[in-house]
Design an enzyme around this catalytic site. Sequence first.
Site, mmCIF file in Angstrom:
data_model
loop_
_atom_site.group_PDB
_atom_site.id
_atom_site.type_symbol
_atom_site.label_atom_id
_atom_site.label_comp_id
_atom_site.label_asym_id
_atom_site.label_seq_id
_atom_site.Cartn_x
_atom_site.Cartn_y
_atom_site.Cartn_z
ATOM 1 C CE LYS A 205 77.371 106.801 72.590
ATOM 2 N NZ LYS A 205 76.641 107.115 73.842
ATOM 3 C CD GLU A 279 68.456 117.586 65.324
ATOM 4 O OE1 GLU A 279 68.903 118.676 65.723
ATOM 5 O OE2 GLU A 279 67.739 116.837 65.993
ATOM 6 C CB CYS A 313 68.145 120.505 69.166
ATOM 7 S SG CYS A 313 66.952 119.373 68.476
ATOM 8 C CD GLU A 410 71.862 123.657 71.866
ATOM 9 O OE1 GLU A 410 72.947 123.055 71.824
ATOM 10 O OE2 GLU A 410 70.857 123.284 71.244
HETATM 11 P P1 NAI Z 1 77.129 115.250 73.283
HETATM 12 O O1 NAI Z 1 77.109 115.734 71.885
HETATM 13 O O2 NAI Z 1 78.447 115.006 73.940
HETATM 14 O O3 NAI Z 1 76.297 113.886 73.386
HETATM 15 C C1 NAI Z 1 75.430 113.378 72.418
HETATM 16 C C2 NAI Z 1 75.778 111.935 72.114
HETATM 17 O O4 NAI Z 1 77.064 111.878 71.513
HETATM 18 C C3 NAI Z 1 75.857 111.021 73.333
HETATM 19 O O5 NAI Z 1 75.350 109.754 72.993
HETATM 20 C C4 NAI Z 1 77.356 110.943 73.589
HETATM 21 O O6 NAI Z 1 77.740 109.766 74.267
HETATM 22 C C5 NAI Z 1 77.891 110.935 72.188
HETATM 23 N N1 NAI Z 1 79.282 111.366 72.037
HETATM 24 C C6 NAI Z 1 80.014 112.159 72.847
HETATM 25 N N2 NAI Z 1 81.251 112.341 72.319
HETATM 26 C C7 NAI Z 1 81.294 111.654 71.153
HETATM 27 C C8 NAI Z 1 82.277 111.473 70.136
HETATM 28 N N3 NAI Z 1 83.475 112.052 70.219
HETATM 29 N N4 NAI Z 1 81.976 110.715 69.058
HETATM 30 C C9 NAI Z 1 80.756 110.161 68.945
HETATM 31 N N5 NAI Z 1 79.783 110.289 69.868
HETATM 32 C C10 NAI Z 1 80.046 111.029 70.965
HETATM 33 O O7 NAI Z 1 76.291 116.259 74.141
HETATM 34 P P2 NAI Z 1 76.334 116.459 75.751
HETATM 35 O O8 NAI Z 1 77.751 116.618 76.235
HETATM 36 O O9 NAI Z 1 75.528 115.387 76.357
HETATM 37 O O10 NAI Z 1 75.617 117.867 75.889
HETATM 38 C C11 NAI Z 1 76.357 119.066 75.731
HETATM 39 C C12 NAI Z 1 75.554 120.121 75.045
HETATM 40 O O11 NAI Z 1 75.207 119.700 73.740
HETATM 41 C C13 NAI Z 1 74.223 120.420 75.699
HETATM 42 O O12 NAI Z 1 74.367 121.320 76.739
HETATM 43 C C14 NAI Z 1 73.450 120.975 74.550
HETATM 44 O O13 NAI Z 1 73.724 122.335 74.400
HETATM 45 C C15 NAI Z 1 73.966 120.206 73.366
HETATM 46 N N6 NAI Z 1 73.085 119.073 72.987
HETATM 47 C C16 NAI Z 1 72.316 119.198 71.871
HETATM 48 C C17 NAI Z 1 71.467 118.175 71.513
HETATM 49 C C18 NAI Z 1 70.588 118.259 70.320
HETATM 50 O O14 NAI Z 1 69.593 117.544 70.245
HETATM 51 N N7 NAI Z 1 70.910 119.064 69.341
HETATM 52 C C19 NAI Z 1 71.335 116.963 72.318
HETATM 53 C C20 NAI Z 1 72.236 116.894 73.438
HETATM 54 C C21 NAI Z 1 73.057 117.929 73.742
#
Ligand code: NAI
Length: 500
Positions: A205, A279, A313, A410
Amino acid sequence: MPTLAPEKKSTRSGRPAPELIFGDLWEFDPAPETANPKLKSRYDLFINGEFVAPKSGKYFDTINPANESKLAEIALGGAADVDAAYQAAQRAFNTTWGRMPGRERAKYLYRIARLLQDRAREFAVAETMDGGKPIKEARDFDVPMTAAHFFYHAGWADKLDYVAPGRRVAPLGVVGQVIPWNFPLLMCAWKLAPALAMGNCVVLKPAETTSITALKLAEIFQDAGLPPGVVNFVTGAGATGAAVMNHPIPAKIAFTGSTEVGKIILRSLAGTEKKMTLELGGKAANIVFDDAPIDQAVEGIVNGIFFNQGHVCCAGSRLLVHEPVADQVIAKLKQRIKVLRVGDPLDKNTDIGAINSQEQLAKITALVAIGVKEGAELFQPACRLPARGYYFRPTIFSGVSMSHRIAREEIFGPVLSILTFRTVDEAVEKANNTAYGLSAGVWTDKGSRILKMSTELKAGVVWANTYNKFDPTSPFGGYKESGFGREGGRQGLLDYCQLA
Ligand code: NAI
Ligand code: MG
């Protein structure tokens, strides 16, 4: 002495010289990349080798964060679609992919990499329009690195006996993967290439704001003749992601995203047999000693935090600078960020593009306001921002202490927090004093100090006299709340196999 007005230089074409604005930044003429990413108006799910409508019939919009215009409609996948995708993946594993010799799988992976190279420009433009990153990054980093990951893992597919010498490796079966919006295409490659090389089939996804390049990659899978069901893309938001993570079929799940969602997934899968790699976030320290090559370090700091608007990240979001050179480094940094170009991501001169979404812009804005309130000293260049779209000025905070939220949380935006240190031990202690442990940077002339720091820093990656360097051969991943498991290299493959 009277001050002289800035001299107007004449140009070779005889046109008046460009106006010097804000003291330091010479405006360039616009140099936009042609926007022809061959987008469809509507993208369906990719299941069993075909584009299919979601069972609910529902779609959501994906926009261009650079100007808030709608780019396309994306299918909203539900639990029934996720189930259909997993059934297709299981069939493909049982009948084709899981039984195919590695050398045959390699041919498909090579073909995918080559087809992507053929369409590199189109993919780079689509990535920039859907996600907001500068075209020079999408073109010079995301797309070539994606191809490199497929090439590298194609090379492994017929050499799997050497992944764990003395042991036999076998695929796990079907894996479920969820990825974020900061490197939409590249994260597809990080997740898919090792899984496929090892003989697994996948349900993935993409993030809801950036699904387009994954679905374009699906077109390449069709053109490459990849057997139906080997890779399936189900688009949607958190609920769709949860359905992908919690389905009974996958033998392993892999997630990249926020630590918050990582914890939810960990809890929901506790007690199951599923293998897992996570990750998650980071709050990396970029550590500059007084014997460092200062100009190079300043470039590295800028690359570390302003690359991809800080949506990284492993971004070097904390600068730890040795006290004797702190004033010098901070002065040079301010000078440097005054000449970063913020604006249209499709312009080839743009250094900092658009923030990925309104929500992310709001989060960055709120944390920066907290930084000011907590007493850190803010510096932002006076650059003009486009009237529409989501933009944030490159920002540095000096006078930050470990208790400040901007030193611990972060921010995931172009915001650098600067702390100082006096001794090596203090640098290590401050760098490690975080819940995260994904990456770090060390800038010094002394090899022995690099070795000491890389041993003592609790971070999955430690860069020395460089920052944000990636290669498919080097494993990447975290400690502590940055997650576990590695992606890339031989270690990354080990996370997609069972050993006998
Ligand atoms: P998120 O963790 O909600 O989104 C990442 C992915 O997870 C997306 O594909 C989303 O649709 C999916 N997702 C959301 N809720 C889920 C669940 N309960 N079960 C499975 N998949 C789920 O991150 P978001 O809200 O886009 O960003 C929030 C913060 O997270 C950012 O401000 C940043 O600090 C951090 N972040 C860190 C990343 C990294 O590469 N370590 C990447 C994106 C965000
Ligand atoms: Mg978008």
